[in-house]
Design an enzyme around this catalytic site. Structure first.
Site, PDB file in Angstrom:
ATOM      1  N   THR A   1      31.788  45.399  43.362  1.00  0.00           N
ATOM      2  CA  THR A   1      31.606  44.997  41.971  1.00  0.00           C
ATOM      3  C   THR A   1      31.679  43.480  41.809  1.00  0.00           C
ATOM      4  O   THR A   1      32.378  42.809  42.586  1.00  0.00           O
ATOM      5  CB  THR A   1      32.703  45.661  41.101  1.00  0.00           C
ATOM      6  OG1 THR A   1      32.742  45.016  39.832  1.00  0.00           O
ATOM      7  CG2 THR A   1      34.090  45.534  41.723  1.00  0.00           C
ATOM      8  N   ASP A   2      31.015  42.975  40.779  1.00  0.00           N
ATOM      9  CA  ASP A   2      31.110  41.533  40.490  1.00  0.00           C
ATOM     10  C   ASP A   2      32.518  41.153  40.029  1.00  0.00           C
ATOM     11  O   ASP A   2      32.870  39.968  40.009  1.00  0.00           O
ATOM     12  CB  ASP A   2      30.068  41.112  39.433  1.00  0.00           C
ATOM     13  CG  ASP A   2      30.217  41.829  38.089  1.00  0.00           C
ATOM     14  OD1 ASP A   2      31.087  42.715  37.936  1.00  0.00           O
ATOM     15  OD2 ASP A   2      29.430  41.496  37.171  1.00  0.00           O
ATOM     16  N   GLU A   3      33.337  42.176  39.677  1.00  0.00           N
ATOM     17  CA  GLU A   3      34.684  41.869  39.175  1.00  0.00           C
ATOM     18  C   GLU A   3      35.573  41.248  40.250  1.00  0.00           C
ATOM     19  O   GLU A   3      36.614  40.672  39.926  1.00  0.00           O
ATOM     20  CB  GLU A   3      35.323  43.131  38.570  1.00  0.00           C
ATOM     21  CG  GLU A   3      34.486  43.647  37.415  1.00  0.00           C
ATOM     22  CD  GLU A   3      35.141  44.713  36.553  1.00  0.00           C
ATOM     23  OE1 GLU A   3      36.368  44.737  36.436  1.00  0.00           O
ATOM     24  OE2 GLU A   3      34.389  45.519  35.977  1.00  0.00           O
TER      25      GLU A   3
ATOM     26  N   LYS B   1      39.355  46.662  44.656  1.00  0.00           N
ATOM     27  CA  LYS B   1      37.973  46.589  45.168  1.00  0.00           C
ATOM     28  C   LYS B   1      37.825  45.378  46.097  1.00  0.00           C
ATOM     29  O   LYS B   1      37.148  45.451  47.130  1.00  0.00           O
ATOM     30  CB  LYS B   1      36.967  46.499  44.017  1.00  0.00           C
ATOM     31  CG  LYS B   1      36.867  47.736  43.146  1.00  0.00           C
ATOM     32  CD  LYS B   1      36.318  48.956  43.879  1.00  0.00           C
ATOM     33  CE  LYS B   1      34.865  48.851  44.214  1.00  0.00           C
ATOM     34  NZ  LYS B   1      34.351  50.131  44.803  1.00  0.00           N
TER      35      LYS B   1
ATOM     36  N   TYR C   1      42.351  47.082  39.255  1.00  0.00           N
ATOM     37  CA  TYR C   1      41.068  47.638  39.730  1.00  0.00           C
ATOM     38  C   TYR C   1      40.318  46.635  40.591  1.00  0.00           C
ATOM     39  O   TYR C   1      39.963  46.919  41.744  1.00  0.00           O
ATOM     40  CB  TYR C   1      40.198  48.062  38.536  1.00  0.00           C
ATOM     41  CG  TYR C   1      38.727  48.255  38.899  1.00  0.00           C
ATOM     42  CD1 TYR C   1      38.327  49.316  39.706  1.00  0.00           C
ATOM     43  CD2 TYR C   1      37.753  47.358  38.444  1.00  0.00           C
ATOM     44  CE1 TYR C   1      36.985  49.488  40.063  1.00  0.00           C
ATOM     45  CE2 TYR C   1      36.415  47.523  38.791  1.00  0.00           C
ATOM     46  CZ  TYR C   1      36.032  48.586  39.598  1.00  0.00           C
ATOM     47  OH  TYR C   1      34.706  48.746  39.947  1.00  0.00           O
TER      48      TYR C   1
ATOM     49  N   ALA D   1      32.874  56.276  46.123  1.00  0.00           N
ATOM     50  CA  ALA D   1      34.115  56.917  45.658  1.00  0.00           C
ATOM     51  C   ALA D   1      35.153  55.863  45.313  1.00  0.00           C
ATOM     52  O   ALA D   1      35.484  55.005  46.128  1.00  0.00           O
ATOM     53  CB  ALA D   1      34.659  57.852  46.730  1.00  0.00           C
TER      54      ALA D   1
ATOM     55  N   TYR E   1      37.683  45.491  21.753  1.00  0.00           N
ATOM     56  CA  TYR E   1      38.881  44.780  22.208  1.00  0.00           C
ATOM     57  C   TYR E   1      38.803  43.314  21.789  1.00  0.00           C
ATOM     58  O   TYR E   1      37.749  42.668  21.933  1.00  0.00           O
ATOM     59  CB  TYR E   1      39.019  44.830  23.726  1.00  0.00           C
ATOM     60  CG  TYR E   1      39.173  46.207  24.341  1.00  0.00           C
ATOM     61  CD1 TYR E   1      39.419  47.345  23.570  1.00  0.00           C
ATOM     62  CD2 TYR E   1      39.082  46.369  25.725  1.00  0.00           C
ATOM     63  CE1 TYR E   1      39.563  48.594  24.164  1.00  0.00           C
ATOM     64  CE2 TYR E   1      39.223  47.614  26.313  1.00  0.00           C
ATOM     65  CZ  TYR E   1      39.453  48.727  25.531  1.00  0.00           C
ATOM     66  OH  TYR E   1      39.583  49.957  26.126  1.00  0.00           O
TER      67      TYR E   1
ATOM     68  N   ASN F   1      26.965  48.582  34.979  1.00  0.00           N
ATOM     69  CA  ASN F   1      25.845  49.521  34.900  1.00  0.00           C
ATOM     70  C   ASN F   1      25.895  50.313  33.601  1.00  0.00           C
ATOM     71  O   ASN F   1      26.981  50.525  33.054  1.00  0.00           O
ATOM     72  CB  ASN F   1      25.940  50.551  36.027  1.00  0.00           C
ATOM     73  CG  ASN F   1      25.539  50.024  37.389  1.00  0.00           C
ATOM     74  OD1 ASN F   1      25.013  50.757  38.206  1.00  0.00           O
ATOM     75  ND2 ASN F   1      25.789  48.753  37.653  1.00  0.00           N
TER      76      ASN F   1
END
Ligand code: NAD
Ligand code: TYD
Length: 339
Positions: free
Chosen positions: A125-127, A157, A153, A82, A210, A183
């Site tokens: 996440t890899d971010e 995370k 974001y 979530a 972008y 993904n």
């Protein structure tokens, strides 16, 4: 085994539920989801009648409701998907990202501490590692790469990841974290690059790219991510982070051109638009750890995965047309209208 899957009405969570009900038909899966704009109950229609499955509409930030559900279901494992997940929305409206992604994670882990569980797994996440320069193709994210986020974001995370590791060290909560690359696959909300391009191609709308389209993402078919999480929750070491990615780096513009070709559309539809603020240049995962420790390797080649994905969007027009005909239109107009 009782597993609570949060965010299971979204893209990856729903694919994980399908994967787990098939792979472990004896497990009971409880999906907890607030049904935000990104959650779609119709996605779960094929499993709603499965006696091993239960859906509960609930906000992970709602402490009392979360505790009640834990008391009732006595879960063994929690897998937390979530989240508010879209970088562009986080740039427009950061606060909701902080609430769901950080506070929601803390509430879930507090419930785990109160009621006792075997494993809390955080889907990250890899971010969280920030980005890599385009001129250093020799560099990859390992689990040791410092956290260095760019967007609200990824910052939310990363904050959640730090909290998860803090609950491990402070309270001994049995946690694990996976940090996966981008993904793609069925049921992805059409605000994300690949389904947005498919939907726009099919509607002969312009394809917004972008900046110069040179940003690189490391694409993984969603089932391979699900398989990695299944391995980690059963065999992964407690307190550890596992990177998940399949060495499939591609420039955005190349992705868009592949879609044009696959769908028989002209590249003239491509429109270069204003760049995303703070746009990360390149993500690239080194998956050595999960490969060496758990034997994980991606099984779906990009050529096959993208074909399957395109076919799914062709076969399930109603699913995404319902989405893009509703409230999403306002979002699209505000994001792309005069960009
Ligand atoms: P998604 O946006 O498609 O789905 C998110 C789901 O969470 C939705 O069903 C939504 O209703 C639900 N949700 C949102 N806020 C909630 C709340 N407060 N309480 C309960 N449910 C809530 O996202 P996704 O792409 O499936 O991503 C799932 C997870 O995987 C996220 O944690 C994301 O950070 C992570 N992740 C995604 C990718 C990717 O490429 N999509 C890559 C790596 C990691
Ligand atoms: P996205 O799917 O939003 O994932 P993320 O930002 O989490 O990687 O975007 C993937 C890449 O595609 C990213 O570099 C931004 C770019 N992009 C576009 O060029 N046009 C678009 O309309 C969208 C949604 C994304």
């Amino acid at each position: 085994m009782n597993i609570i899957v949060t965010g299971g009405a979204g893209f990856i969570g729903s694919n994980f539920i399908f994967y787990m009900l098939k792979k472990h038909p004896q497990y009971r899966i409880i999906c907890l989801d607030k049904l935000t704009y990104a959650g779609n109950l119709s996605t779960l229609s094929s499993v709603m009648d499965n006696p091993q499955f239960r859906f509960v509409k609930l906000d992970i930030c709602d402490r009392n409701a979360v505790y009640d559900l834990f008391e009732e279901e006595n879960p063994d494992i929690i897998v937390n998907f979530a989240a508010e997940s879209h970088v562009d929305r986080s740039i427009e409206e950061p606060e909701i990202f902080l609430n769901t992604n950080i506070i929601g994670t803390a509430v879930l882990m507090d419930a785990c501490r109160k009621y006792g569980i075997q494993r809390y797994h955080q889907v990250s996440t890899d971010e969280v590692y920030g980005d890599l320069p385009l001129d250093r193709p020799d560099l990859f994210f390992t689990e040791e790469t410092p956290i260095h986020t760019s967007s609200p974001y990824s910052s939310s995370k990363a904050s959640a990841d730090l909290l998860v590791l803090a609950y491990y060290r402070t309270y001994g909560l049995p946690v694990s974290i996976s940090r996966c690359s981008n993904n793609y696959g069925p049921y992805q909300f059409p605000e994300k690059l690949i389904p947005l391009i498919i939907a726009n191609c099919l509607n002969d709308k312009s394809l917004p790219v972008y900046g110069e389209g040179l940003n690189v993402r490391d694409w993984l078919y969603v089932d391979d991510h699900c398989k990695a999480i299944d391995l980690i929750i059963h065999k992964g070491r407690i307190g550890e982070v596992y990177n998940v990615g399949g060495h499939n780096e591609m420039k955005n513009i190349d992705i868009v051109k592949i879609m044009c070709e696959a769908l028989g559309k002209s590249e003239n539809l491509i429109t270069y638009v204003a760049d995303r603020k703070g746009h990360d240049m390149r993500y690239a995962i080194d998956p050595t750890k999960i490969h060496d420790e758990l034997g994980w390797l991606p099984e779906t080649k990009f050529e096959d995965g993208i074909q399957k994905t395109i076919q799914w969007y062709l076969d399930n027009r109603q699913w995404w047309e319902t989405i893009i005909s509703g409230e999403y239109q306002n979002y699209y107009e505000s994001m792309y209208g005069d960009r």
